[in-house]
Enzyme design. Sequence first.
Site, PDB file in Angstrom:
ATOM      1  N   ASP A 106       0.789  -1.235   0.000  1.00  0.00           N
ATOM      2  CA  ASP A 106       0.000   0.000   0.000  1.00  0.00           C
ATOM      3  C   ASP A 106       0.816   1.278   0.000  1.00  0.00           C
ATOM      4  OD1 ASP A 106       0.922   0.134   2.654  1.00  0.00           O
ATOM      5  OD2 ASP A 106      -0.906  -0.767   3.454  1.00  0.00           O
ATOM      6  N   HIS A 123       6.257  -8.130  -1.257  1.00  0.00           N
ATOM      7  CA  HIS A 123       5.168  -8.466  -2.176  1.00  0.00           C
ATOM      8  C   HIS A 123       4.864  -7.354  -3.167  1.00  0.00           C
ATOM      9  CE1 HIS A 123       3.719 -11.565   1.032  1.00  0.00           C
ATOM     10  NE2 HIS A 123       4.748 -11.996   0.342  1.00  0.00           N
ATOM     11  N   ASN A 222      -0.093  -8.606  17.400  1.00  0.00           N
ATOM     12  CA  ASN A 222      -1.149  -8.947  16.448  1.00  0.00           C
ATOM     13  C   ASN A 222      -2.425  -9.212  17.233  1.00  0.00           C
ATOM     14  OD1 ASN A 222      -1.497  -9.491  13.513  1.00  0.00           O
ATOM     15  ND2 ASN A 222      -2.289 -11.455  14.251  1.00  0.00           N
TER      16      ASN A 222
HETATM   17  P1  NAD Z   1      -3.364 -11.097   7.158  1.00  0.00           P
HETATM   18  O1  NAD Z   1      -4.638 -10.478   6.696  1.00  0.00           O
HETATM   19  O2  NAD Z   1      -3.165 -12.543   6.911  1.00  0.00           O
HETATM   20  O3  NAD Z   1      -3.197 -10.857   8.712  1.00  0.00           O
HETATM   21  C1  NAD Z   1      -3.369  -9.583   9.274  1.00  0.00           C
HETATM   22  C2  NAD Z   1      -3.368  -9.753  10.782  1.00  0.00           C
HETATM   23  O4  NAD Z   1      -3.394  -8.455  11.342  1.00  0.00           O
HETATM   24  C3  NAD Z   1      -4.583 -10.505  11.308  1.00  0.00           C
HETATM   25  O5  NAD Z   1      -4.138 -11.631  12.060  1.00  0.00           O
HETATM   26  C4  NAD Z   1      -5.312  -9.472  12.194  1.00  0.00           C
HETATM   27  O6  NAD Z   1      -5.769 -10.029  13.405  1.00  0.00           O
HETATM   28  C5  NAD Z   1      -4.228  -8.469  12.474  1.00  0.00           C
HETATM   29  N1  NAD Z   1      -4.715  -7.095  12.645  1.00  0.00           N
HETATM   30  C6  NAD Z   1      -5.553  -6.400  11.842  1.00  0.00           C
HETATM   31  N2  NAD Z   1      -5.677  -5.129  12.280  1.00  0.00           N
HETATM   32  C7  NAD Z   1      -4.907  -5.028  13.404  1.00  0.00           C
HETATM   33  C8  NAD Z   1      -4.614  -3.982  14.316  1.00  0.00           C
HETATM   34  N3  NAD Z   1      -5.117  -2.752  14.161  1.00  0.00           N
HETATM   35  N4  NAD Z   1      -3.802  -4.250  15.371  1.00  0.00           N
HETATM   36  C9  NAD Z   1      -3.258  -5.500  15.551  1.00  0.00           C
HETATM   37  N5  NAD Z   1      -3.490  -6.523  14.705  1.00  0.00           N
HETATM   38  C10 NAD Z   1      -4.296  -6.285  13.637  1.00  0.00           C
HETATM   39  O7  NAD Z   1      -2.194 -10.224   6.548  1.00  0.00           O
HETATM   40  P2  NAD Z   1      -0.661 -10.604   6.268  1.00  0.00           P
HETATM   41  O8  NAD Z   1      -0.149 -11.512   7.315  1.00  0.00           O
HETATM   42  O9  NAD Z   1       0.016  -9.322   5.989  1.00  0.00           O
HETATM   43  O10 NAD Z   1      -0.676 -11.465   4.920  1.00  0.00           O
HETATM   44  C11 NAD Z   1      -1.564 -11.178   3.904  1.00  0.00           C
HETATM   45  C12 NAD Z   1      -1.013 -10.803   2.553  1.00  0.00           C
HETATM   46  O11 NAD Z   1      -1.935  -9.837   2.122  1.00  0.00           O
HETATM   47  C13 NAD Z   1       0.295 -10.101   2.501  1.00  0.00           C
HETATM   48  O12 NAD Z   1       1.052 -10.801   1.605  1.00  0.00           O
HETATM   49  C14 NAD Z   1       0.021  -8.711   1.888  1.00  0.00           C
HETATM   50  O13 NAD Z   1       0.778  -8.561   0.711  1.00  0.00           O
HETATM   51  C15 NAD Z   1      -1.404  -8.734   1.459  1.00  0.00           C
HETATM   52  N6  NAD Z   1      -2.249  -7.602   1.876  1.00  0.00           N
HETATM   53  C16 NAD Z   1      -1.723  -6.345   1.956  1.00  0.00           C
HETATM   54  C17 NAD Z   1      -2.539  -5.292   2.338  1.00  0.00           C
HETATM   55  C18 NAD Z   1      -1.918  -3.925   2.420  1.00  0.00           C
HETATM   56  O14 NAD Z   1      -0.969  -3.641   1.682  1.00  0.00           O
HETATM   57  N7  NAD Z   1      -2.398  -3.071   3.313  1.00  0.00           N
HETATM   58  C19 NAD Z   1      -3.885  -5.498   2.653  1.00  0.00           C
HETATM   59  C20 NAD Z   1      -4.404  -6.809   2.544  1.00  0.00           C
HETATM   60  C21 NAD Z   1      -3.569  -7.852   2.153  1.00  0.00           C
END
Ligand code: NAD
Length: 256
Positions: A106, A123, A222
């Site tokens: 992002d 990524h 997390n």
């Molecule tokens: P994931 O969605 O698998 O996990 C995100 C984790 O963050 C969850 O376990 C959730 O409980 C936790 N979480 C969410 N908001 C939170 C907060 N405010 N405080 C504490 N914890 C919080 O994401 P991941 O492990 O990054 O893997 C997913 C893949 O998705 C990555 O490869 C990434 O490239 C992609 N992705 C990126 C974005 C982005 O760029 N913002 C958004 C969605 C997915």
Amino acid sequence: MTVKNIAAKIKGMIEVSNHCVVFTGAGISTESGIPDFRSPTGLWKNNMPIDFRDFVESEEARIEAWRRKFALEDRFLAARPTRGHKAVAHLIEIGRAANVITQNIDNLHQASGINDGQIIELHGNGTYATCLSCHRRCEMRWIGDVFKASGTPPECTHCGGIVKSATISFGQSMPEQKMHDAEAASLACDLFIVLGSSLVVFPAAGFPVIAKRNGAKLIIINREETELDTIADLVGHKDIGDVMVPLMDMTAAKKN
Ligand code: NAD
């Protein structure tokens, strides 16, 4: 443990660290309005990811990928760095953290003021696209105009190749140099801090393990449990912003 206690412990661990690396996932960005993948409200509740091979082989899959991309575009464009991003930028600015390895696409670490050289994007980056054949960069605004006007996926104006968001999809090769940089950072650190990742996407989720096996302390913040909680030295199932804001008053280490 309370948020205050967790923040105090993190500060103490940073203070005795000589080389700290931060690793972020989608959870650091949810506060900005960008949904993550695996939370109960995450993107995957409605859409399964599109595999790289399907994207290349099927026009239908490409249309669906661009439809999803532009359905979320307003949220991505409106997103601003969160309290978590700002705290990470502060730690890097005062020299308390060396760099950030991110799974996010992002661009919010860059928007928080961290230099490109200190951000290792595993990524890719979703704010622009590239041609899969000639690797030229294509701007999202142009792609959006083409896609919205024609409903067909854009082709490279230079070579006619398939244009794809500059992100790494499932089934796509990981960027070699970034993987190398992330491994080097994980091996160089004595403190590895994970912020907002479910730690199930590999190979990215292997870096906390590499750091820990090499003797670094591991912190995981997390909301939900992760599979690496059992090997971590400190775990906080709390909101990243709440935990990280108190770190904004940290100052640079005193020189000997
Ligand atoms: P994931 O969605 O698998 O996990 C995100 C984790 O963050 C969850 O376990 C959730 O409980 C936790 N979480 C969410 N908001 C939170 C907060 N405010 N405080 C504490 N914890 C919080 O994401 P991941 O492990 O990054 O893997 C997913 C893949 O998705 C990555 O490869 C990434 O490239 C992609 N992705 C990126 C974005 C982005 O760029 N913002 C958004 C969605 C997915």
